[in-house]
Structures are given as C-alpha cells and as structure tokens.
Design a protein around this motif. Structure first.
Motif, PDB file in Angstrom:
ATOM      1  N   ILE A  18      42.511   6.981  -1.962  1.00 37.29           N
ATOM      2  CA  ILE A  18      42.918   8.326  -2.372  1.00 37.29           C
ATOM      3  C   ILE A  18      44.414   8.478  -2.194  1.00 37.29           C
ATOM      4  O   ILE A  18      45.021   7.821  -1.339  1.00 37.29           O
ATOM      5  CB  ILE A  18      42.183   9.414  -1.556  1.00 37.29           C
ATOM      6  CG1 ILE A  18      42.358   9.172  -0.049  1.00 37.29           C
ATOM      7  CG2 ILE A  18      40.730   9.491  -1.918  1.00 37.29           C
ATOM      8  CD1 ILE A  18      41.824  10.280   0.797  1.00 37.29           C
ATOM      9  N   LEU A  19      45.006   9.317  -3.005  1.00 38.44           N
ATOM     10  CA  LEU A  19      46.433   9.633  -2.899  1.00 38.44           C
ATOM     11  C   LEU A  19      46.552  11.012  -2.281  1.00 38.44           C
ATOM     12  O   LEU A  19      46.042  11.995  -2.835  1.00 38.44           O
ATOM     13  CB  LEU A  19      47.089   9.599  -4.277  1.00 38.44           C
ATOM     14  CG  LEU A  19      48.599   9.857  -4.305  1.00 38.44           C
ATOM     15  CD1 LEU A  19      49.345   8.766  -3.532  1.00 38.44           C
ATOM     16  CD2 LEU A  19      49.084   9.912  -5.753  1.00 38.44           C
ATOM     17  N   TYR A  20      47.172  11.083  -1.117  1.00 36.48           N
ATOM     18  CA  TYR A  20      47.335  12.354  -0.414  1.00 36.48           C
ATOM     19  C   TYR A  20      48.759  12.431   0.130  1.00 36.48           C
ATOM     20  O   TYR A  20      49.212  11.523   0.835  1.00 36.48           O
ATOM     21  CB  TYR A  20      46.317  12.471   0.731  1.00 36.48           C
ATOM     22  CG  TYR A  20      46.420  13.756   1.509  1.00 36.48           C
ATOM     23  CD1 TYR A  20      45.959  14.945   0.965  1.00 36.48           C
ATOM     24  CD2 TYR A  20      46.991  13.774   2.778  1.00 36.48           C
ATOM     25  CE1 TYR A  20      46.054  16.132   1.672  1.00 36.48           C
ATOM     26  CE2 TYR A  20      47.083  14.944   3.498  1.00 36.48           C
ATOM     27  CZ  TYR A  20      46.612  16.131   2.941  1.00 36.48           C
ATOM     28  OH  TYR A  20      46.714  17.303   3.644  1.00 36.48           O
ATOM     29  N   ASN A  21      49.475  13.481  -0.226  1.00 34.32           N
ATOM     30  CA  ASN A  21      50.877  13.658   0.196  1.00 34.32           C
ATOM     31  C   ASN A  21      51.717  12.420  -0.093  1.00 34.32           C
ATOM     32  O   ASN A  21      52.433  11.918   0.773  1.00 34.32           O
ATOM     33  CB  ASN A  21      50.975  14.026   1.675  1.00 34.32           C
ATOM     34  CG  ASN A  21      50.574  15.458   1.944  1.00 34.32           C
ATOM     35  OD1 ASN A  21      50.480  16.275   1.022  1.00 34.32           O
ATOM     36  ND2 ASN A  21      50.329  15.775   3.200  1.00 34.32           N
ATOM     37  N   ASP A  22      51.607  11.914  -1.313  1.00 37.37           N
ATOM     38  CA  ASP A  22      52.366  10.753  -1.787  1.00 37.37           C
ATOM     39  C   ASP A  22      52.082   9.454  -1.028  1.00 37.37           C
ATOM     40  O   ASP A  22      52.886   8.528  -1.053  1.00 37.37           O
ATOM     41  CB  ASP A  22      53.877  11.045  -1.758  1.00 37.37           C
ATOM     42  CG  ASP A  22      54.260  12.174  -2.704  1.00 37.37           C
ATOM     43  OD1 ASP A  22      53.639  12.261  -3.791  1.00 37.37           O
ATOM     44  OD2 ASP A  22      55.153  12.960  -2.372  1.00 37.37           O
ATOM     45  N   THR A  23      50.962   9.388  -0.331  1.00 37.52           N
ATOM     46  CA  THR A  23      50.563   8.175   0.379  1.00 37.52           C
ATOM     47  C   THR A  23      49.176   7.767  -0.095  1.00 37.52           C
ATOM     48  O   THR A  23      48.289   8.604  -0.216  1.00 37.52           O
ATOM     49  CB  THR A  23      50.543   8.401   1.911  1.00 37.52           C
ATOM     50  OG1 THR A  23      51.838   8.836   2.336  1.00 37.52           O
ATOM     51  CG2 THR A  23      50.162   7.133   2.655  1.00 37.52           C
ATOM     52  N   THR A  24      49.007   6.471  -0.345  1.00 37.83           N
ATOM     53  CA  THR A  24      47.695   5.951  -0.723  1.00 37.83           C
ATOM     54  C   THR A  24      46.952   5.543   0.540  1.00 37.83           C
ATOM     55  O   THR A  24      47.465   4.783   1.355  1.00 37.83           O
ATOM     56  CB  THR A  24      47.825   4.740  -1.667  1.00 37.83           C
ATOM     57  OG1 THR A  24      48.512   5.158  -2.850  1.00 37.83           O
ATOM     58  CG2 THR A  24      46.463   4.188  -2.042  1.00 37.83           C
ATOM     59  N   TYR A  25      45.756   6.090   0.690  1.00 40.45           N
ATOM     60  CA  TYR A  25      44.894   5.770   1.816  1.00 40.45           C
ATOM     61  C   TYR A  25      43.660   5.034   1.310  1.00 40.45           C
ATOM     62  O   TYR A  25      43.155   5.327   0.233  1.00 40.45           O
ATOM     63  CB  TYR A  25      44.455   7.048   2.547  1.00 40.45           C
ATOM     64  CG  TYR A  25      45.578   7.767   3.240  1.00 40.45           C
ATOM     65  CD1 TYR A  25      46.014   7.360   4.493  1.00 40.45           C
ATOM     66  CD2 TYR A  25      46.202   8.852   2.637  1.00 40.45           C
ATOM     67  CE1 TYR A  25      47.047   8.023   5.138  1.00 40.45           C
ATOM     68  CE2 TYR A  25      47.242   9.526   3.272  1.00 40.45           C
ATOM     69  CZ  TYR A  25      47.657   9.101   4.524  1.00 40.45           C
ATOM     70  OH  TYR A  25      48.676   9.756   5.157  1.00 40.45           O
ATOM     71  N   TYR A  26      43.160   4.092   2.120  1.00 40.50           N
ATOM     72  CA  TYR A  26      41.981   3.313   1.769  1.00 40.50           C
ATOM     73  C   TYR A  26      40.815   3.747   2.636  1.00 40.50           C
ATOM     74  O   TYR A  26      40.941   3.844   3.859  1.00 40.50           O
ATOM     75  CB  TYR A  26      42.265   1.813   1.922  1.00 40.50           C
ATOM     76  CG  TYR A  26      43.382   1.391   1.006  1.00 40.50           C
ATOM     77  CD1 TYR A  26      43.110   1.094  -0.328  1.00 40.50           C
ATOM     78  CD2 TYR A  26      44.693   1.360   1.452  1.00 40.50           C
ATOM     79  CE1 TYR A  26      44.139   0.754  -1.195  1.00 40.50           C
ATOM     80  CE2 TYR A  26      45.726   1.014   0.596  1.00 40.50           C
ATOM     81  CZ  TYR A  26      45.443   0.721  -0.732  1.00 40.50           C
ATOM     82  OH  TYR A  26      46.457   0.406  -1.587  1.00 40.50           O
ATOM     83  N   VAL A  27      39.678   4.002   2.022  1.00 41.50           N
ATOM     84  CA  VAL A  27      38.491   4.458   2.733  1.00 41.50           C
ATOM     85  C   VAL A  27      37.798   3.236   3.339  1.00 41.50           C
ATOM     86  O   VAL A  27      37.250   2.409   2.619  1.00 41.50           O
ATOM     87  CB  VAL A  27      37.534   5.216   1.784  1.00 41.50           C
ATOM     88  CG1 VAL A  27      36.305   5.694   2.545  1.00 41.50           C
ATOM     89  CG2 VAL A  27      38.252   6.387   1.120  1.00 41.50           C
ATOM     90  N   SER A  28      37.828   3.137   4.677  1.00 38.54           N
ATOM     91  CA  SER A  28      37.283   1.953   5.340  1.00 38.54           C
ATOM     92  C   SER A  28      35.955   2.195   6.044  1.00 38.54           C
ATOM     93  O   SER A  28      35.278   1.237   6.413  1.00 38.54           O
ATOM     94  CB  SER A  28      38.292   1.392   6.342  1.00 38.54           C
ATOM     95  OG  SER A  28      38.523   2.328   7.374  1.00 38.54           O
ATOM     96  N   SER A  29      35.575   3.469   6.222  1.00 38.89           N
ATOM     97  CA  SER A  29      34.303   3.725   6.900  1.00 38.89           C
ATOM     98  C   SER A  29      33.766   5.112   6.572  1.00 38.89           C
ATOM     99  O   SER A  29      34.488   5.988   6.113  1.00 38.89           O
ATOM    100  CB  SER A  29      34.445   3.569   8.417  1.00 38.89           C
ATOM    101  OG  SER A  29      35.305   4.542   8.941  1.00 38.89           O
ATOM    102  N   ILE A  30      32.483   5.247   6.833  1.00 39.34           N
ATOM    103  CA  ILE A  30      31.816   6.544   6.781  1.00 39.34           C
ATOM    104  C   ILE A  30      31.612   6.909   8.244  1.00 39.34           C
ATOM    105  O   ILE A  30      30.889   6.221   8.969  1.00 39.34           O
ATOM    106  CB  ILE A  30      30.448   6.473   6.062  1.00 39.34           C
ATOM    107  CG1 ILE A  30      30.566   5.793   4.691  1.00 39.34           C
ATOM    108  CG2 ILE A  30      29.837   7.868   5.955  1.00 39.34           C
ATOM    109  CD1 ILE A  30      31.455   6.487   3.700  1.00 39.34           C
ATOM    110  N   GLY A  31      32.277   7.939   8.720  1.00 40.26           N
ATOM    111  CA  GLY A  31      32.284   8.283  10.135  1.00 40.26           C
ATOM    112  C   GLY A  31      30.958   8.812  10.647  1.00 40.26           C
ATOM    113  O   GLY A  31      30.061   9.166   9.881  1.00 40.26           O
ATOM    114  N   ARG A  32      30.860   8.881  11.965  1.00 39.76           N
ATOM    115  CA  ARG A  32      29.640   9.370  12.609  1.00 39.76           C
ATOM    116  C   ARG A  32      29.323  10.791  12.143  1.00 39.76           C
ATOM    117  O   ARG A  32      30.193  11.657  12.103  1.00 39.76           O
ATOM    118  CB  ARG A  32      29.752   9.311  14.120  1.00 39.76           C
ATOM    119  CG  ARG A  32      30.851  10.168  14.670  1.00 39.76           C
ATOM    120  CD  ARG A  32      30.963  10.014  16.161  1.00 39.76           C
ATOM    121  NE  ARG A  32      32.082  10.823  16.624  1.00 39.76           N
ATOM    122  CZ  ARG A  32      32.461  10.885  17.849  1.00 39.76           C
ATOM    123  NH1 ARG A  32      31.843  10.175  18.766  1.00 39.76           N
ATOM    124  NH2 ARG A  32      33.476  11.640  18.199  1.00 39.76           N
ATOM    125  N   GLY A  33      28.102  10.977  11.722  1.00 36.85           N
ATOM    126  CA  GLY A  33      27.640  12.291  11.297  1.00 36.85           C
ATOM    127  C   GLY A  33      28.322  12.850  10.069  1.00 36.85           C
ATOM    128  O   GLY A  33      28.245  14.050   9.818  1.00 36.85           O
TER     129      GLY A  33
END
Length: 191
Positions: A83-98
């Motif tokens: 995802i692109l958020y505040n001009d930074t690309t982030y990679y989704v590495s996990s589905i968190g607890r709950g």
C-alpha cells in the motif's frame, strides 16, 4: 468426585481431553473479551477500509480496527500485498492477532503472497466466512486463527506452512475434508 459432571442421575468422570477442551474454551473466551476491550491495539492507519499497524521498516500488518469490530469488515476483502501511505510504500507481511475477530459479515478473504504469518485468533468467530485463499508465502498459522468459522467449507494449506497453532480450525463445522494430512492433526481437532 473431582473432575466429574452429573448426567441424569449418575456421576460420570470427565475425561482428561474434555477437561482440557473446557479449559481452552474458557481461555479463548477470556482472550476474546480482552481483545475487544483493549484500546491500545488500535490501528496506525486505514487504507481502503483495511486497518494497519506499522511493524518495522516498510512492513505492516493488517490489524484489529478497535471500534465496531464485528461490522468493520464485511463481504469480500482482497488484502493488497503493498500500500502507498503518506508517499511511502508499505508491504503487508502479516495478519495480526485478532485482526478480523468477530467480523460476522465477512464472507471471502484473499491474502496476498507477501503475508508470512496469520496471528492468534486473526479470523476467530467469523461465522459467515466461506472462502479464504492462503498464500504460498505463508509459514505460520497462529492458535485459534480460524476458530469458530462455522461456514468455512474448505482450506488449502500451502506446503510453505511450518507451524499451525493449537485449535486453529476448531469449530469449523462445515469443513468437508480433513486438513491435517501432513500438519499435526493432533493439535487442532475441528470439533
């Protein structure tokens, strides 16, 4: 007599397995209550209806939304790999607890190939969840991850999975085929 229950007019010893299941169910109930009330698990940001927490570097996890948890996620969700958020690309590495706990309107989820871990209770009690696509990148499924997903009809566990937590698929009563041919069946009975 300790560890017994009354059935009609007889006292029947409670088997050790049933006692352990009863204790685990109580622990899970307490866990869910805490999960729903702890506001410190709030998300860092939201993009396109999915909530995220920043982990480290450019990694994020899908997280518990904190408010209206049972209705925040519904119908079909496709989790992006980045995802692109505040001009930074982030990679989704996990589905968190709950993360999707008690999302009673959620029916289908597609998890991207960037995800390596599904956390404790991530999809617990998503009673309408029928389909989930697990990626080949997945290595770990946490305790109680899909517990109580009573509409879930099939799950294909990728060969990349090396760890499946206790009772990950407990009370998934609609599953039509055994899950654990090669994945520690004794740890997570479906009923």
């Amino acid at each position: 007599m300790p560890n017994s229950c009354i059935y009609e007019k007889f006292i029947v010893p409670l088997p050790a397995k049933q006692l352990i299941i009863t204790i685990m169910n109580k622990i899970f109930t307490i866990f869910c209550a805490l999960l729903c009330t702890v506001s410190t698990w709030a998300h860092d940001f939201e993009m396109n209806g999915i909530y995220y927490n920043h982990l480290q570097g450019n990694e994020v996890e899908v997280t518990f939304c904190g408010e209206d948890a049972g209705f925040a996620y519904e119908n079909n969700i496709i989790i992006p790999d980045s995802i692109l958020y505040n001009d930074t690309t982030y990679y989704v590495s996990s589905i968190g607890r709950g993360a999707f706990l008690y999302s009673v309107l959620l029916t289908d989820v597609v998890i991207p190939n960037s995800v390596k871990e599904i956390g404790v209770g991530a999809f617990a009690t998503c009673i309408a969840l029928k389909n989930i696509t697990l990626p080949d990148s997945l290595t770990c499924i946490g305790d109680w991850a899909f517990r109580g997903c009573s509409s879930l009809t099939s799950v294909t566990i990728p060969n990349s999975v090396t760890s499946i937590g206790n009772y990950a698929f407990r009370y998934c009563s609609s599953l039509t085929s055994p899950l654990y041919n090669a994945h520690c069946f004794a740890y997570m009975p479906t009923s």
